[in-house]
Design a protein around this motif. Structure first.
Motif, mmCIF file in Angstrom:
data_model
loop_
_atom_site.group_PDB
_atom_site.id
_atom_site.type_symbol
_atom_site.label_atom_id
_atom_site.label_comp_id
_atom_site.label_asym_id
_atom_site.label_seq_id
_atom_site.Cartn_x
_atom_site.Cartn_y
_atom_site.Cartn_z
ATOM 1 N N LEU A 7 0.870 -1.200 -0.360
ATOM 2 C CA LEU A 7 -0.020 -0.277 0.111
ATOM 3 C C LEU A 7 1.255 0.869 -0.313
ATOM 4 C CD1 LEU A 7 -3.275 1.313 0.635
ATOM 5 C CD2 LEU A 7 -2.394 1.065 2.747
ATOM 6 N N TYR A 8 0.916 1.543 -0.882
ATOM 7 C CA TYR A 8 1.571 3.252 -0.677
ATOM 8 C C TYR A 8 0.636 4.628 -0.790
ATOM 9 C CZ TYR A 8 4.417 7.363 -1.480
ATOM 10 O OH TYR A 8 5.579 8.361 -1.976
ATOM 11 N N LEU A 9 0.225 5.774 0.255
ATOM 12 C CA LEU A 9 -0.290 6.317 0.460
ATOM 13 C C LEU A 9 0.542 8.152 0.268
ATOM 14 C CD1 LEU A 9 -1.486 4.853 3.679
ATOM 15 C CD2 LEU A 9 -2.649 4.655 1.734
ATOM 16 N N HIS A 10 0.005 9.422 -0.216
ATOM 17 C CA HIS A 10 0.821 9.955 -0.615
ATOM 18 C C HIS A 10 0.286 10.827 0.495
ATOM 19 C CE1 HIS A 10 -3.120 11.681 -1.949
ATOM 20 N NE2 HIS A 10 -3.649 10.752 -2.386
ATOM 21 N N PRO A 16 -1.878 9.657 -5.732
ATOM 22 C CA PRO A 16 -0.880 8.710 -7.143
ATOM 23 C C PRO A 16 0.030 9.160 -8.168
ATOM 24 C CG PRO A 16 -3.790 8.388 -6.927
ATOM 25 C CD PRO A 16 -3.532 9.628 -6.547
ATOM 26 N N GLN A 17 -0.135 10.126 -8.464
ATOM 27 C CA GLN A 17 0.292 10.466 -9.843
ATOM 28 C C GLN A 17 2.147 11.270 -9.129
ATOM 29 O OE1 GLN A 17 0.225 10.145 -12.630
ATOM 30 N NE2 GLN A 17 -1.599 8.765 -12.146
ATOM 31 N N SER A 18 1.753 11.577 -7.806
ATOM 32 C CA SER A 18 3.591 12.017 -7.248
ATOM 33 C C SER A 18 4.416 11.573 -7.863
ATOM 34 C CB SER A 18 3.810 11.353 -6.167
ATOM 35 O OG SER A 18 3.454 10.843 -5.465
ATOM 36 N N THR A 19 6.469 11.777 -7.847
ATOM 37 C CA THR A 19 7.293 11.594 -8.201
ATOM 38 C C THR A 19 7.733 9.643 -7.510
ATOM 39 O OG1 THR A 19 7.585 13.010 -8.837
ATOM 40 C CG2 THR A 19 9.448 11.279 -8.788
ATOM 41 N N LYS A 20 7.131 10.363 -6.164
ATOM 42 C CA LYS A 20 7.734 8.612 -5.306
ATOM 43 C C LYS A 20 6.655 7.281 -5.327
ATOM 44 C CE LYS A 20 8.263 11.145 -1.499
ATOM 45 N NZ LYS A 20 7.600 11.976 -1.874
ATOM 46 N N ALA A 21 5.511 8.100 -5.549
ATOM 47 C CA ALA A 21 4.199 6.726 -5.704
ATOM 48 C C ALA A 21 4.443 6.450 -7.632
ATOM 49 C CB ALA A 21 2.773 7.673 -5.849
ATOM 50 N N ARG A 22 4.900 6.943 -8.099
ATOM 51 C CA ARG A 22 5.562 6.819 -9.783
ATOM 52 C C ARG A 22 6.114 5.647 -9.078
ATOM 53 N NH1 ARG A 22 6.258 10.208 -13.073
ATOM 54 N NH2 ARG A 22 5.284 12.483 -11.962
ATOM 55 N N VAL A 35 3.305 -9.206 -6.791
ATOM 56 C CA VAL A 35 3.611 -7.847 -5.871
ATOM 57 C C VAL A 35 1.639 -7.182 -5.826
ATOM 58 C CG1 VAL A 35 3.742 -5.876 -4.212
ATOM 59 C CG2 VAL A 35 5.351 -8.012 -4.662
ATOM 60 N N SER A 36 0.718 -7.405 -4.944
ATOM 61 C CA SER A 36 -0.317 -6.812 -5.246
ATOM 62 C C SER A 36 -0.200 -4.518 -4.466
ATOM 63 C CB SER A 36 -2.051 -7.232 -4.830
ATOM 64 O OG SER A 36 -2.058 -8.466 -5.475
ATOM 65 N N LEU A 37 -0.033 -3.850 -5.991
ATOM 66 C CA LEU A 37 0.257 -2.914 -5.531
ATOM 67 C C LEU A 37 -1.386 -1.792 -5.412
ATOM 68 C CD1 LEU A 37 2.144 -0.425 -4.491
ATOM 69 C CD2 LEU A 37 2.533 0.204 -6.625
ATOM 70 N N TRP A 38 -1.537 -0.870 -4.514
ATOM 71 C CA TRP A 38 -2.599 -0.287 -4.463
ATOM 72 C C TRP A 38 -2.358 0.993 -3.833
ATOM 73 C CZ3 TRP A 38 -6.783 -0.050 0.271
ATOM 74 C CH2 TRP A 38 -7.814 0.615 -0.326
ATOM 75 N N VAL A 67 3.045 -0.939 3.990
ATOM 76 C CA VAL A 67 2.487 0.344 3.897
ATOM 77 C C VAL A 67 3.963 1.248 3.732
ATOM 78 C CG1 VAL A 67 1.614 0.120 6.079
ATOM 79 C CG2 VAL A 67 1.129 2.212 4.565
ATOM 80 N N ILE A 68 3.505 2.252 2.383
ATOM 81 C CA ILE A 68 4.660 2.895 2.455
ATOM 82 C C ILE A 68 3.595 4.398 2.742
ATOM 83 C CG2 ILE A 68 6.212 4.132 1.146
ATOM 84 C CD1 ILE A 68 6.848 1.556 -0.391
ATOM 85 N N GLY A 69 4.513 5.277 3.998
ATOM 86 C CA GLY A 69 3.865 6.751 3.491
ATOM 87 C C GLY A 69 4.449 7.528 3.565
ATOM 88 N N SER A 70 3.904 8.777 2.683
ATOM 89 C CA SER A 70 3.930 9.930 2.763
ATOM 90 C C SER A 70 3.647 11.276 3.170
ATOM 91 C CB SER A 70 4.655 10.119 1.177
ATOM 92 O OG SER A 70 5.714 11.392 0.826
ATOM 93 N N SER A 71 4.936 12.601 3.676
ATOM 94 C CA SER A 71 4.081 13.246 4.700
ATOM 95 C C SER A 71 2.657 12.757 5.350
ATOM 96 C CB SER A 71 3.837 14.590 4.107
ATOM 97 O OG SER A 71 3.187 15.511 4.482
ATOM 98 N N LEU A 72 1.697 13.453 5.924
ATOM 99 C CA LEU A 72 0.637 12.613 5.898
ATOM 100 C C LEU A 72 -0.116 11.410 5.473
ATOM 101 C CD1 LEU A 72 -2.060 13.601 7.518
ATOM 102 C CD2 LEU A 72 -2.960 13.996 5.776
ATOM 103 N N GLY A 73 0.794 10.671 4.427
ATOM 104 C CA GLY A 73 0.475 10.224 4.264
ATOM 105 C C GLY A 73 1.265 8.648 4.943
ATOM 106 N N GLY A 74 2.214 9.211 5.325
ATOM 107 C CA GLY A 74 3.031 8.436 7.006
ATOM 108 C C GLY A 74 2.311 8.057 7.980
ATOM 109 N N TYR A 75 1.622 9.212 8.541
ATOM 110 C CA TYR A 75 0.385 9.651 9.244
ATOM 111 C C TYR A 75 -0.485 8.324 9.623
ATOM 112 C CZ TYR A 75 -2.343 11.195 13.494
ATOM 113 O OH TYR A 75 -2.825 11.960 14.060
#
Length: 194
Positions: A7-10, A16-22, A35-38, A67-75
């Motif tokens: 799971l990747y959370l922006h 989902p178009q962020s550089t890290k997500a892509r 791997v199932s990525l959402w 789960v990977i989260g960036s910024s608020l996605g990290g929270y």
């Protein structure tokens, strides 16, 4: 063969178009096709975002997901990891978004598509507080990547918030983690996708 899930959370105003997500999506497709990525677009309401996430991963076994989260996605990632008892990677995570996002109440535009607008309502601050898991020990292994040069959030708060995490502190850097490509292999290895 056991299915593996990621799971990747922006972050706030991101997508989902962020550089890290892509980058994560491309690496998973190329190296880990099983791997199932959402990577969902999260609604502005924290409560609605968490409902969407927990519903979306309800059948994912915690021992076979990360789960990977960036910024608020990290929270949000910390809350999901607590619920699913899974691994989490926190990329310049928001530590106290109820405090930090109070000044963003009102109409906002998306970072990657300024034509797209959303309203960040006052009630969302209390919704953020309700998702806070700071007082609980981590339910799974954590990897923190924090940049000292983050111009939005304080890296020292990140280190204090995640004392049991494996911590990587980058000299300089920025909130977007422009050097993320240098750490992508380490992030994916920590997620145990193989």
């Amino acid at each position: 063969m056991t299915d593996i899930y990621l799971l990747y959370l922006h972050g706030f105003r991101s997508s989902p178009q962020s550089t890290k997500a892509r980058m994560v999506a491309a690496a998973v497709a190329a190296r880990h096709p099983g791997v199932s990525l959402w990577c969902p677009q999260l609604p502005p309401s924290p409560a609605a975002a968490m409902d969407k996430l927990l519903q979306g991963v309800r059948h994912w076994p915690g021992e076979a997901m990360a789960v990977i989260g960036s910024s608020l996605g990290g929270y949000y990632a910390s809350r999901v990891a607590q619920d699913k008892r899974c691994r989490s990677v926190l990329l310049n995570p928001a530590v106290d978004p109820a405090r930090d996002l109070a000044r963003y109440i009102g109409e906002q535009s998306q970072w990657h598509d300024p034509e797209q607008h959303f309203f960040f309502a006052p009630r969302y601050i209390e919704e953020l507080r309700a998702l806070d898991v700071r007082g609980q020990p981590p339910a799974g292994p954590e990897l923190l990547i924090a940049a000292r040069g983050d111009e939005v959030l304080d890296w020292r708060e990140m280190l204090a918030r995640y004392p049991r995490a494996r911590q990587i502190v980058l000299e300089g850097g920025d909130h977007a983690l422009s050097s993320f490509a240098d750490w992508l292999d380490e992030v994916l290895a920590f997620c145990r996708l193989a």
